[in-house]
Design an enzyme around this catalytic site. Structure first.
Site, short mmCIF file in Angstrom:
data_model
loop_
_atom_site.label_atom_id
_atom_site.label_comp_id
_atom_site.label_asym_id
_atom_site.label_seq_id
_atom_site.Cartn_x
_atom_site.Cartn_y
_atom_site.Cartn_z
N TYR A 316 0.85 -1.20 0.00
CA TYR A 316 0.00 0.00 0.00
C TYR A 316 0.88 1.25 0.00
O TYR A 316 1.78 1.39 0.82
CB TYR A 316 -0.90 -0.04 1.23
CG TYR A 316 -1.82 1.16 1.40
CD1 TYR A 316 -2.28 1.88 0.30
CD2 TYR A 316 -2.25 1.57 2.65
CE1 TYR A 316 -3.14 2.95 0.45
CE2 TYR A 316 -3.11 2.64 2.83
CZ TYR A 316 -3.55 3.33 1.72
OH TYR A 316 -4.39 4.40 1.86
N CYS A 317 0.62 2.16 -0.96
CA CYS A 317 1.32 3.44 -1.04
C CYS A 317 2.83 3.21 -1.15
O CYS A 317 3.27 2.46 -2.02
CB CYS A 317 0.94 4.30 0.16
SG CYS A 317 1.57 6.00 0.11
N LEU A 318 3.64 3.80 -0.27
CA LEU A 318 5.09 3.58 -0.33
C LEU A 318 5.44 2.12 -0.14
O LEU A 318 6.46 1.64 -0.65
CB LEU A 318 5.80 4.41 0.74
CG LEU A 318 5.66 5.93 0.69
CD1 LEU A 318 6.54 6.57 1.74
CD2 LEU A 318 5.99 6.46 -0.67
N LEU A 344 -1.65 -1.20 -4.07
CA LEU A 344 -2.76 -0.32 -3.70
C LEU A 344 -2.26 1.12 -3.66
O LEU A 344 -1.47 1.49 -2.78
CB LEU A 344 -3.33 -0.71 -2.33
CG LEU A 344 -3.69 -2.20 -2.15
CD1 LEU A 344 -4.19 -2.43 -0.72
CD2 LEU A 344 -4.72 -2.65 -3.16
#
Length: 577
Positions: A316-318, A344
């Site tokens: 997710y993200c980073l 994501l």
């Protein structure tokens, strides 16, 4: 030249040079405390570029003079019309969220609003379309002009905001008294570095409560395994790699909107990385350390519990960016422990990384490196300032109006409580991330190094499920889409409603949610072409993902409750750091 934050300021330098270097660092760190971590030198460079080209553009100046005259005439006509026909609605105002309330249609407030919008229109024209100005500098000056104008918007002042005026008359000033108390309390809490009132949302009690155990711990992560609730589980465990810029439990908020709980109840064995909140002693941790101590150590720990089983990896993200680096390195080295990759709201190409790139250039990164060299890390408030300004009307001004002028107390939600649970970024890692991803785009170019050798996303042949969100200001969906251009495996893309956080935390039953989903046909397909070819589907995207994972999972295996490696119950200890 890339700055190595493992080196002390005076190492290898003559004493007088070291003293000058230390003085500059200290000055920049002090200045950063006043600017929210933003580099004033970068903005000054952009302003000079704009001003110099404006001075050499007489045709543009004439155009702006004509626009100013037209806008003044428009303001005069608007004043006359509003005075003579006060009940006539103004479409221009209704289109702006700041002036949508019906109170703004009254004279003279409608004049205030329309005059402000005309001034805003003039400055928007003045800061764009000047030949010769670097596009990034043009965007920076335009953004800065909007921020300055926001400070004088009539909606933000009590005497020129009719909603505030009416409320003050109705309550005889009690709203302003409540607002003054709220402001004083917020200032005191900020001065003492106190967390905001969580309003009953407490980690381990009302949030992050899915039952599980910490089964592995190193200096950077705790690995949580959640207890199955089904008699059998899918053969492949699911490992979730959250971003280290946030606490992991955004994916395990409350009982009704926990992605972890949903996966578990669908018969998956779920494992979660919980990152340590770094301190000054962690300043030397690099991006490679996050790959090695984070993703790879977690896979090793899972392999000891379920040997021989491949893993559905989710980032997710980073965390998705980091997982992509790890997957590319594993593919390069012939490590086939991954069964699939789910990303994501995660980016691998940073050429179109959204408005946040306005704050990331060599000047800004060097400025942050000096701040981090003093502290060993970047504080959350030094990161949050830029994000808040990107959505200043929503995150700064509208909040200030409600809390300090209208005296309204907004009820905390689990997502708001999580968002207030701040984290830090270790100095070297954050420098690596900003320089190698944002400035130099090394991952997309196949130049990011792990183990001394570059990794290439082209080596990833795994099936990929990529999720973008329609209103994402952190990882714009068109940037997330670009994973389809770099990997050889089949890519399924899903575009969901919502923003960077709320679009991902989108449980079944959540109202007003929709998504589009489908395979990406070739790496030359345009994002807009894909979007237009897929009709929206009402509801949560979570079941769609479960179906995708099901198709790529092997036969089930017996669920095991106790694996004999218990370092304490979930949510662990690092989450409280």
């Amino acid at each position: 030249m890339k700055q190595d934050l493992r080196i002390t300021p005076d190492e290898g330098l003559p004493s007088d040079a070291a003293a000058r270097d230390a003085t500059d660092r200290a000055f920049h760190a002090m200045l950063g405390g006043l600017t929210g971590g933003l580099s004033p030198m970068g903005l000054a460079t952009a302003w000079f570029d704009w001003a110099a080209h404006m001075a050499g553009s007489p045709a543009k100046q004439a155009e702006l003079q004509e626009r100013a005259v037209a806008n003044m005439a428009g303001a005069g006509l608007s004043t006359l019309r509003c005075a003579l026909r006060p009940d006539t609605p103004c479409a221009e105002m209704a289109a702006d969220r700041r002036f949508r309330e019906p109170e703004w249609q009254r004279f003279p407030y409608n004049v205030y609003a329309q005059s402000f919008l005309l001034v805003e229109d003039w400055w928007n024209a003045a800061t764009q379309g000047i030949e010769g100005v670097a596009p990034r500098h043009e965007d920076m000056v335009n953004f800065a002009a909007r921020q300055v104008l926001d400070t004088v918007a009539p909606s933000n002042w009590p005497l020129t905001n009719p909603v505030v005026v009416d409320r003050t008359i109705e309550e005889r000033g009690a709203n302003l008294l409540r607002g003054a108390r709220a402001w004083a309390a917020d200032v005191a809490a900020q001065a003492q570095d106190l967390p905001p009132d969580a309003d009953g949302y407490i980690v381990g009690e009302t949030m992050a409560i899915t039952p599980g155990e910490v089964v592995y711990r190193n200096r950077l992560i705790e690995l949580i395994r959640y207890r199955p609730t089904t008699a059998t589980v899918r053969a492949e465990p699911v490992l979730i790699v959250p971003a280290w810029i946030m606490k992991y439990y955004i994916l395990d908020l409350s009982e009704h909107n926990s992605l972890v709980r949903y996966l578990r109840d669908q018969g998956f064995e779920v494992w979660m990385i919980s990152w340590k909140n770094p301190g000054a002693e962690d300043a030397d941790l690099s991006m490679e350390d996050y790959v090695r101590l984070g993703v790879l150590d977690a896979l090793d720990a899972i392999g000891r519990v379920v040997p021989g089983q491949k893993v559905h990896a989710t980032g997710y993200c980073l965390g998705g960016t980091l997982l992509s680096i790890a997957a590319a390195g594993m593919a390069r080295d012939g490590d086939d422990r991954l069964a699939s990759l789910t990303l994501l709201a995660a980016q691998v190409d940073f050429t179109e990384a959204g408005e946040i790139t306005l704050f990331i250039d060599d000047s800004q990164v060097a400025f942050l490196e000096d701040i981090m060299a003093q502290q060993g890390y970047l504080r959350s408030d030094q990161m949050a300032g830029a994000f808040r300004m990107l959505r200043s009307n929503d995150l700064i001004w509208s909040h200030s109006i409600r809390a300090y002028l209208l005296g309204e107390t907004s009820r905390m939600s689990d997502l708001m409580a999580w968002n207030a649970d701040a984290t830090r970024m270790p100095a070297r890692m954050h420098s690596d991330y900003l320089r190698e991803m944002f400035l130099e785009n090394h991952l997309a170019l196949g130049q990011f190094r792990i183990g001394g050798r570059p990794v290439s996303l082209d080596d990833i042949a795994l099936p990929i499920f990529a999720v973008g969100t329609e209103r994402d200001h952190v990882a714009p969906w068109r940037s997330v889409w670009k994973i389809s251009r770099f990997t050889d495996g089949p890519v399924t893309f899903l575009l969901t409603s919502g923003g960077h956080n709320a679009g991902i935390v989108s449980e079944p039953g959540h109202p007003r949610r929709h998504y589009r989903v489908g395979p990406v046909a070739g790496n030359s397909m345009l994002a807009e072409t894909w979007r237009d070819a897929h009709a929206p589907v009402e509801g949560s995207w979570w079941p769609e993902w479960i179906g995708w994972l099901d198709e790529r999972s092997g036969p089930g295996r017996e669920a095991v409750q106790d694996i004999g490696a218990d370092l304490g119950p979930a949510p662990g200890t690092y989450v409280f750091g």
